[in-house]
Scaffold this active site. Structure first.
Site, PDB file in Angstrom:
ATOM      1  N   ARG A 182       0.815  -1.241   0.000  1.00 40.82           N
ATOM      2  CA  ARG A 182       0.000   0.000   0.000  1.00 40.82           C
ATOM      3  C   ARG A 182       0.841   1.280   0.000  1.00 40.82           C
ATOM      4  O   ARG A 182       0.330   2.367   0.265  1.00 40.82           O
ATOM      5  CB  ARG A 182      -0.998   0.033   1.160  1.00 40.82           C
ATOM      6  CG  ARG A 182      -2.012  -1.082   1.077  1.00 40.82           C
ATOM      7  CD  ARG A 182      -3.345  -0.669   1.683  1.00 40.82           C
ATOM      8  NE  ARG A 182      -4.336  -1.688   1.442  1.00 40.82           N
ATOM      9  CZ  ARG A 182      -4.591  -2.688   2.267  1.00 40.82           C
ATOM     10  NH1 ARG A 182      -3.939  -2.802   3.411  1.00 40.82           N
ATOM     11  NH2 ARG A 182      -5.500  -3.572   1.958  1.00 40.82           N
ATOM     12  N   LYS A 207       3.936  11.630 -10.866  1.00 40.27           N
ATOM     13  CA  LYS A 207       3.080  10.813 -11.743  1.00 40.27           C
ATOM     14  C   LYS A 207       3.773   9.476 -11.960  1.00 40.27           C
ATOM     15  O   LYS A 207       4.934   9.441 -12.385  1.00 40.27           O
ATOM     16  CB  LYS A 207       2.875  11.506 -13.091  1.00 40.27           C
ATOM     17  CG  LYS A 207       1.756  12.509 -13.079  1.00 40.27           C
ATOM     18  CD  LYS A 207       1.427  12.947 -14.489  1.00 40.27           C
ATOM     19  CE  LYS A 207       0.320  13.976 -14.484  1.00 40.27           C
ATOM     20  NZ  LYS A 207       0.064  14.512 -15.836  1.00 40.27           N
ATOM     21  N   GLU A 241      10.459  18.364 -24.184  1.00 43.92           N
ATOM     22  CA  GLU A 241       9.747  18.669 -22.932  1.00 43.92           C
ATOM     23  C   GLU A 241      10.205  20.012 -22.353  1.00 43.92           C
ATOM     24  O   GLU A 241       9.446  20.688 -21.658  1.00 43.92           O
ATOM     25  CB  GLU A 241       9.943  17.546 -21.901  1.00 43.92           C
ATOM     26  CG  GLU A 241       9.379  16.186 -22.319  1.00 43.92           C
ATOM     27  CD  GLU A 241       7.853  16.053 -22.174  1.00 43.92           C
ATOM     28  OE1 GLU A 241       7.155  17.052 -21.911  1.00 43.92           O
ATOM     29  OE2 GLU A 241       7.363  14.911 -22.332  1.00 43.92           O
ATOM     30  N   LYS A 263       8.184  23.423 -13.632  1.00 39.42           N
ATOM     31  CA  LYS A 263       7.408  22.242 -13.242  1.00 39.42           C
ATOM     32  C   LYS A 263       7.051  22.311 -11.759  1.00 39.42           C
ATOM     33  O   LYS A 263       5.915  21.992 -11.361  1.00 39.42           O
ATOM     34  CB  LYS A 263       8.212  20.980 -13.552  1.00 39.42           C
ATOM     35  CG  LYS A 263       7.539  19.696 -13.119  1.00 39.42           C
ATOM     36  CD  LYS A 263       6.922  18.939 -14.246  1.00 39.42           C
ATOM     37  CE  LYS A 263       6.047  17.801 -13.777  1.00 39.42           C
ATOM     38  NZ  LYS A 263       6.262  16.571 -14.481  1.00 39.42           N
ATOM     39  N   GLU A 278      -3.470  17.365 -10.721  1.00 38.41           N
ATOM     40  CA  GLU A 278      -3.974  17.709 -12.058  1.00 38.41           C
ATOM     41  C   GLU A 278      -5.484  17.943 -12.090  1.00 38.41           C
ATOM     42  O   GLU A 278      -6.213  17.325 -12.862  1.00 38.41           O
ATOM     43  CB  GLU A 278      -3.573  16.626 -13.072  1.00 38.41           C
ATOM     44  CG  GLU A 278      -3.636  17.157 -14.502  1.00 38.41           C
ATOM     45  CD  GLU A 278      -3.018  16.219 -15.513  1.00 38.41           C
ATOM     46  OE1 GLU A 278      -1.828  15.897 -15.394  1.00 38.41           O
ATOM     47  OE2 GLU A 278      -3.730  15.814 -16.437  1.00 38.41           O
ATOM     48  N   ARG A 336      -2.123  21.827 -13.986  1.00 39.83           N
ATOM     49  CA  ARG A 336      -1.115  20.825 -14.338  1.00 39.83           C
ATOM     50  C   ARG A 336      -1.392  20.166 -15.682  1.00 39.83           C
ATOM     51  O   ARG A 336      -0.473  19.716 -16.366  1.00 39.83           O
ATOM     52  CB  ARG A 336      -0.994  19.766 -13.228  1.00 39.83           C
ATOM     53  CG  ARG A 336       0.115  18.774 -13.509  1.00 39.83           C
ATOM     54  CD  ARG A 336       0.488  17.936 -12.329  1.00 39.83           C
ATOM     55  NE  ARG A 336       1.538  17.004 -12.697  1.00 39.83           N
ATOM     56  CZ  ARG A 336       2.148  16.199 -11.863  1.00 39.83           C
ATOM     57  NH1 ARG A 336       1.829  16.218 -10.589  1.00 39.83           N
ATOM     58  NH2 ARG A 336       3.092  15.373 -12.288  1.00 39.83           N
ATOM     59  N   ASN A 364       0.446  18.849 -20.412  1.00 40.23           N
ATOM     60  CA  ASN A 364       0.147  17.854 -21.449  1.00 40.23           C
ATOM     61  C   ASN A 364       0.053  18.482 -22.833  1.00 40.23           C
ATOM     62  O   ASN A 364      -0.435  17.839 -23.772  1.00 40.23           O
ATOM     63  CB  ASN A 364      -1.154  17.129 -21.125  1.00 40.23           C
ATOM     64  CG  ASN A 364      -0.926  16.091 -20.061  1.00 40.23           C
ATOM     65  OD1 ASN A 364      -0.050  15.248 -20.196  1.00 40.23           O
ATOM     66  ND2 ASN A 364      -1.693  16.162 -18.996  1.00 40.23           N
ATOM     67  N   HIS A 392       0.781  16.429 -25.767  1.00 40.59           N
ATOM     68  CA  HIS A 392       0.648  15.027 -25.371  1.00 40.59           C
ATOM     69  C   HIS A 392      -0.673  14.408 -25.838  1.00 40.59           C
ATOM     70  O   HIS A 392      -0.748  13.203 -26.054  1.00 40.59           O
ATOM     71  CB  HIS A 392       0.755  14.882 -23.849  1.00 40.59           C
ATOM     72  CG  HIS A 392       2.135  15.138 -23.322  1.00 40.59           C
ATOM     73  ND1 HIS A 392       2.810  16.327 -23.526  1.00 40.59           N
ATOM     74  CD2 HIS A 392       2.981  14.362 -22.593  1.00 40.59           C
ATOM     75  CE1 HIS A 392       3.990  16.270 -22.941  1.00 40.59           C
ATOM     76  NE2 HIS A 392       4.126  15.092 -22.365  1.00 40.59           N
ATOM     77  N   HIS A 415       0.225  11.164 -27.500  1.00 39.63           N
ATOM     78  CA  HIS A 415      -0.095   9.844 -26.941  1.00 39.63           C
ATOM     79  C   HIS A 415      -0.789   8.953 -27.974  1.00 39.63           C
ATOM     80  O   HIS A 415      -0.559   7.740 -28.020  1.00 39.63           O
ATOM     81  CB  HIS A 415      -0.996   9.982 -25.706  1.00 39.63           C
ATOM     82  CG  HIS A 415      -0.247  10.421 -24.475  1.00 39.63           C
ATOM     83  ND1 HIS A 415      -0.875  10.777 -23.307  1.00 39.63           N
ATOM     84  CD2 HIS A 415       1.079  10.547 -24.220  1.00 39.63           C
ATOM     85  CE1 HIS A 415       0.028  11.104 -22.397  1.00 39.63           C
ATOM     86  NE2 HIS A 415       1.223  10.980 -22.935  1.00 39.63           N
ATOM     87  N   HIS A 462       9.111   9.102 -26.642  1.00 39.02           N
ATOM     88  CA  HIS A 462       7.998   9.908 -26.111  1.00 39.02           C
ATOM     89  C   HIS A 462       8.148  11.388 -26.503  1.00 39.02           C
ATOM     90  O   HIS A 462       7.211  12.011 -27.015  1.00 39.02           O
ATOM     91  CB  HIS A 462       7.938   9.744 -24.586  1.00 39.02           C
ATOM     92  CG  HIS A 462       6.943  10.636 -23.934  1.00 39.02           C
ATOM     93  ND1 HIS A 462       5.589  10.552 -24.182  1.00 39.02           N
ATOM     94  CD2 HIS A 462       7.086  11.683 -23.062  1.00 39.02           C
ATOM     95  CE1 HIS A 462       4.952  11.474 -23.485  1.00 39.02           C
ATOM     96  NE2 HIS A 462       5.838  12.177 -22.802  1.00 39.02           N
TER      97      HIS A 462
HETATM   98  N1  GLY Z   1       4.552  15.154 -17.514  1.00 37.79           N
HETATM   99  C1  GLY Z   1       3.429  15.954 -17.192  1.00 37.79           C
HETATM  100  C2  GLY Z   1       3.168  16.018 -15.728  1.00 37.79           C
HETATM  101  O1  GLY Z   1       3.980  15.563 -14.934  1.00 37.79           O
HETATM  102  O2  GLY Z   1       2.156  16.515 -15.339  1.00 37.79           O
END
Ligand code: GLY
Length: 352
Positions: free
Chosen positions: A112, A134, A176, A214, A224, A228, A232, A235, A239, A252
């Site tokens: 957990r 993340k 990025e 960041k 998010e 946040r 993306n 992305h 994606h 990526h």
């Molecule tokens: N890579 C995007 C984030 O960490 O929110």
């Protein structure tokens, strides 16, 4: 009868990101270093020379995005059970985003939840993936659809690791970096346009600026709920490209680069980005050896795949739209025809 479960107390899961030479790391717990054969071969000795712990194990998993799966995480977990790791044990991720995401996810579910530390070795993971908690894996439905928010105890970014990085991997990280600049900081973008990122001091400065951006975003919106999602940018399209190409054709960051070009095209059609601004971003991507086009085979299927994006709902797709340089907006309710027109622009380039 109603009984309140009061969970409003603050959990302090703040941590520091160290940028510079890897310091000595001392743990009074069992530690498992999770890495892959390539990174382990290059950097494990260096890490072991800096690390002390009660017991140290090394778990090596296969290299690459196509191995970022539940099956690989299960292998990691089984290793931890075999070595009798407990709730006070620590995982150390030594590698790029794939290793970081899987290590974090394994740490989030092992008994957990246990501690983990990020030691990112690629530019992409140094400037983005290792910071912000993340974690997760891909499955046949899409990228990062299984996962958890689980913050690391600390992140150690040592630019020394970049000295062994392949040119293509380096470029993927630059995607990025420019993402942060386009969305949040026009001055940073203009600095990047002039910067020689192959210079060790310059890249360290770019890493610091990216991590500061960041950190600002994650501090305001850890889970998010809003801001946040702006990270993306590129992305939503990227994606789908990665999933369509089975995570094997593009890195990526490369698919994010193409995705940013697609998002800019959408932004231009919505009047939120000038053509010359979109062109400057394209020029930057090309100058930094990043791809800017992708031949979409089936535009309707590409469009439908947006509904699997975590930001979307059954009825609505959320797009991250840059606003000129240095701004960003989350937009829902964009007319399907406008999006399809953008996708068709890329389909028309098939075979080009
Ligand atoms: N890579 C995007 C984030 O960490 O929110």
């Amino acid at each position: 009868m109603k009984i309140d479960i009061n969970l409003k107390k603050e959990i302090n899961n703040s941590y520091q990101v160290h940028i510079g030479d890897l310091p000595d790391l001392n743990f009074d717990t069992k530690v498992a270093i999770i890495t892959n054969p390539k990174v382990g071969g290059l950097h494990l000795k260096y890490l072991l020379s800096k690390l002390s712990a009660k017991e140290i194990y090394v778990i090596t998993v296969e290299d690459g995005e196509s191995f970022k799966t539940l099956a690989t995480v299960e292998k990691i977990l089984n290793n931890l059970f075999e070595h009798k790791f407990n709730r006070h044990s620590t995982l150390v991720a030594l590698g790029g985003g794939v290793i970081g995401d899987m290590t974090g996810f394994a740490a989030s579910v092992y008994q957990r939840g246990i501690d983990f530390v990020q030691i990112p070795t690629t530019l992409l993971s140094q400037v983005d993936a290792s910071v912000g908690g993340k974690t997760g894996v891909n499955n046949s439905y899409g990228k990062n659809l299984i996962g958890a928010f689980h913050q690391p105890q600390a992140v150690y970014i040592d630019p020394y690791f970049l000295s062994t990085l392949a040119k293509r991997e380096f470029a993927a990280g630059v995607a990025e970096i420019v993402k942060m600049a386009v969305c949040f900081d026009k001055d940073f973008f203009e600095w990047l346009e002039e910067a020689d990122l192959s210079d060790a001091h310059v890249i360290q400065e770019a890493i610091c600026k990216s991590v500061q951006t960041k950190a600002m975003v994650v501090s305001k919106d850890e889970k998010e709920k809003g801001l946040r999602a702006a990270l993306n940018y590129g992305h939503t399209f990227g994606h789908v490209i990665e999933n369509e190409t089975k995570y094997t054709r593009y890195l990526h960051g490369e698919s994010v680069a193409i995705g940013m070009v697609m998002a800019n095209e959408l932004a231009s059609r919505l009047g939120l980005m000038k053509t010359d601004e979109a062109q400057r971003i394209k020029n930057f991507l090309v100058k930094n050896d990043l791809p800017i086009s992708y031949a979409i085979k089936d535009t309707e299927a590409f469009y439908q795949a947006f509904f699997l994006d975590k930001k979307s709902s059954d009825a609505e797709i959320t797009f991250i739209i840059p606003q000129h340089l240095g701004g960003v907006e989350l937009k829902t309710g964009i007319n399907k025809e406008i999006v399809m027109d953008v996708l068709k622009t890329f389909a028309e380039k098939r075979g080009a």
